[in-house]
Design an enzyme around this catalytic site. Sequence first.
Site, PDB file in Angstrom:
ATOM      1  N   ARG A 169      21.311  -0.690  81.770  1.00  0.00           N
ATOM      2  CA  ARG A 169      21.980  -1.869  81.218  1.00  0.00           C
ATOM      3  C   ARG A 169      22.163  -2.909  82.323  1.00  0.00           C
ATOM      4  O   ARG A 169      22.716  -2.606  83.386  1.00  0.00           O
ATOM      5  CB  ARG A 169      23.333  -1.472  80.607  1.00  0.00           C
ATOM      6  N   HIS A 223      27.672 -11.816  80.569  1.00  0.00           N
ATOM      7  CA  HIS A 223      28.622 -10.997  81.323  1.00  0.00           C
ATOM      8  C   HIS A 223      29.342 -11.942  82.296  1.00  0.00           C
ATOM      9  O   HIS A 223      29.310 -11.757  83.504  1.00  0.00           O
ATOM     10  CB  HIS A 223      27.911  -9.846  82.033  1.00  0.00           C
ATOM     11  N   GLU A 276      32.893  -7.731  76.879  1.00  0.00           N
ATOM     12  CA  GLU A 276      34.347  -7.792  77.024  1.00  0.00           C
ATOM     13  C   GLU A 276      34.937  -9.194  76.874  1.00  0.00           C
ATOM     14  O   GLU A 276      35.434  -9.778  77.846  1.00  0.00           O
ATOM     15  CB  GLU A 276      34.766  -7.212  78.383  1.00  0.00           C
ATOM     16  N   ASN A 290      33.653  -0.176  76.017  1.00  0.00           N
ATOM     17  CA  ASN A 290      33.916   0.110  77.426  1.00  0.00           C
ATOM     18  C   ASN A 290      35.287   0.754  77.512  1.00  0.00           C
ATOM     19  O   ASN A 290      36.276   0.173  77.057  1.00  0.00           O
ATOM     20  CB  ASN A 290      33.931  -1.181  78.264  1.00  0.00           C
ATOM     21  N   TYR A 339      38.153   2.527  80.002  1.00  0.00           N
ATOM     22  CA  TYR A 339      38.637   2.838  81.349  1.00  0.00           C
ATOM     23  C   TYR A 339      39.986   3.549  81.339  1.00  0.00           C
ATOM     24  O   TYR A 339      40.153   4.550  82.018  1.00  0.00           O
ATOM     25  CB  TYR A 339      38.722   1.558  82.201  1.00  0.00           C
ATOM     26  N   GLU A 380      30.284   1.293  79.063  1.00  0.00           N
ATOM     27  CA  GLU A 380      30.838   1.391  80.428  1.00  0.00           C
ATOM     28  C   GLU A 380      31.924   2.444  80.451  1.00  0.00           C
ATOM     29  O   GLU A 380      32.718   2.553  79.512  1.00  0.00           O
ATOM     30  CB  GLU A 380      31.477   0.073  80.891  1.00  0.00           C
TER      31      GLU A 380
HETATM   32  O1  IFM Z   1      33.378  -4.431  86.898  1.00  0.00           O
HETATM   33  C1  IFM Z   1      33.848  -4.508  85.591  1.00  0.00           C
HETATM   34  C2  IFM Z   1      32.753  -4.957  84.647  1.00  0.00           C
HETATM   35  O2  IFM Z   1      32.214  -6.166  85.028  1.00  0.00           O
HETATM   36  C3  IFM Z   1      33.304  -5.109  83.259  1.00  0.00           C
HETATM   37  N1  IFM Z   1      34.007  -3.940  82.845  1.00  0.00           N
HETATM   38  C4  IFM Z   1      34.986  -3.377  83.747  1.00  0.00           C
HETATM   39  C5  IFM Z   1      34.379  -3.178  85.113  1.00  0.00           C
HETATM   40  C6  IFM Z   1      35.414  -2.581  86.071  1.00  0.00           C
HETATM   41  O3  IFM Z   1      36.525  -3.395  86.185  1.00  0.00           O
END
Ligand code: IFM
Length: 451
Positions: free
Chosen positions: A83, A127, A172, A298, A300, A361
């Site tokens: 990606r 992005h 995002e 994504n 986290y 992600e």
């Molecule tokens: O680095 C970023 C990415 O650009 C977008 N998603 C979260 C990642 C970590 O913060």
Amino acid sequence: MSANTVPTRQDFPADFRWGVSTSSFQIEGAGREDGKGESIWDRFCSEPGRIRDGSNALVACDHYHRWPQDLDLAKQLGVNAYRFSVAWPRILPQGRGAPNEAGLAFYDRLVDGMLERGLDPWATLYHWDLPQALQEQGGWTSRDTVAAFLEYTDIVTRRLGDRVKHWITHNEPWCSCIMGYWEGVHAPGGTSLADAMQASHHVLLSHGQAVGLIRRNLAQAQVGITLSLHPITAASPHAADLAAARRHDGLRNRWFLDPLFGRGYPEDTLALLGQAAPRVLPGDLDAIATPTDFLGVNYYFPEVVADDPDARHGGLMRTRLVEREGVERTGFGWEVSPQGLVDLLTRIQRDYGPAAIQLTENGSTFEDRLTPDGRVHDKERLSYLQRHLAALKQAMDAGVPVKGYFAWSLLDNFEWAEGYLRRFGLAYVDYATQQRTLKDSGLWYGRFLNE
Ligand code: IFM
């Protein structure tokens, strides 16, 4: 699969997509080469105090020149998908007008390089590196930027669409709009809630219109959008905290998911926004809800929310994020919660039922050090990766249609307002020499994929 079992590749379907994720601004460098225009992030970096270590991304990982080596690294890992994102200002230095052939030629080379190595290209169109020239006209607060995005999408998909079959319109929107136009911590550094909400509407609209355009240009293309989503819980069972968690979820998650899945903007969030709600024209919501082939997620970290009448930007949301005590955290301070991934995916499936989900992600940052043995022993990242893959499998066993996993990120890179202080890579980058070294987590991912 239990949360503590380390999964093997065979635990996943044979056609599962395994990838790594990157983005143009964070790795390419060559900030002023081959006719590339200035982006809002170039401008933001040049403003004192914006980036924690005072750095910029003019060189970054020098991927613009070192891409063959980087694609070799991806191939060595054994991933079957890669990606990347296209830098709009490389293609259209002023945002609109005549395309810059050198910029297009770079992505030709990159995509050909992927195909030569058996890597399926997954292209993200936006992005976050908006051409600065468009920001001068209002950026995403202006409806004209939607038209500009479509022109850009048309050019890129016509040029690369014979080889790129998977397209992600935006990465995002929360970050590009809320962090960029309201919280002031991302480019372009705005601090207006109304601007942020108008920007988010235009980003979503540009997504929906681009889906139609891409399908017209490329009959076989698979198209989606990537959101950053968070499982959200209340800090206590008290009604005030439960209501706060719901408000937070409204802006964080439902603001984007609801219109994408045909429900329009959430009423409770619109009521909170009042005058700051975006201007929506007839037909916009239908466009935003254009069906996609997959939802990019994504993941986290989870968030815990308490009611707080004095908190969050003049009290609009009246919410405060609470740090759970005694939990594991990444270098960023983000809570490590594989269970959060299971909760998030099952919630998305229950509430929205997307046809397919791509985990576009997932990753972590820790204090990495290259040790005298020439290795980076990043045992925390390795454990993070293994436990999130186990969680992913758990969610799939529960019926969530996840079709692919992309680790963030192939390389350490420019982490936006944190500059080079945060390392997310499976490969360590020595920025002085540009040498790449696979960390223990990357070596494990490679063994996992090559098993
Ligand atoms: O680095 C970023 C990415 O650009 C977008 N998603 C979260 C990642 C970590 O913060």
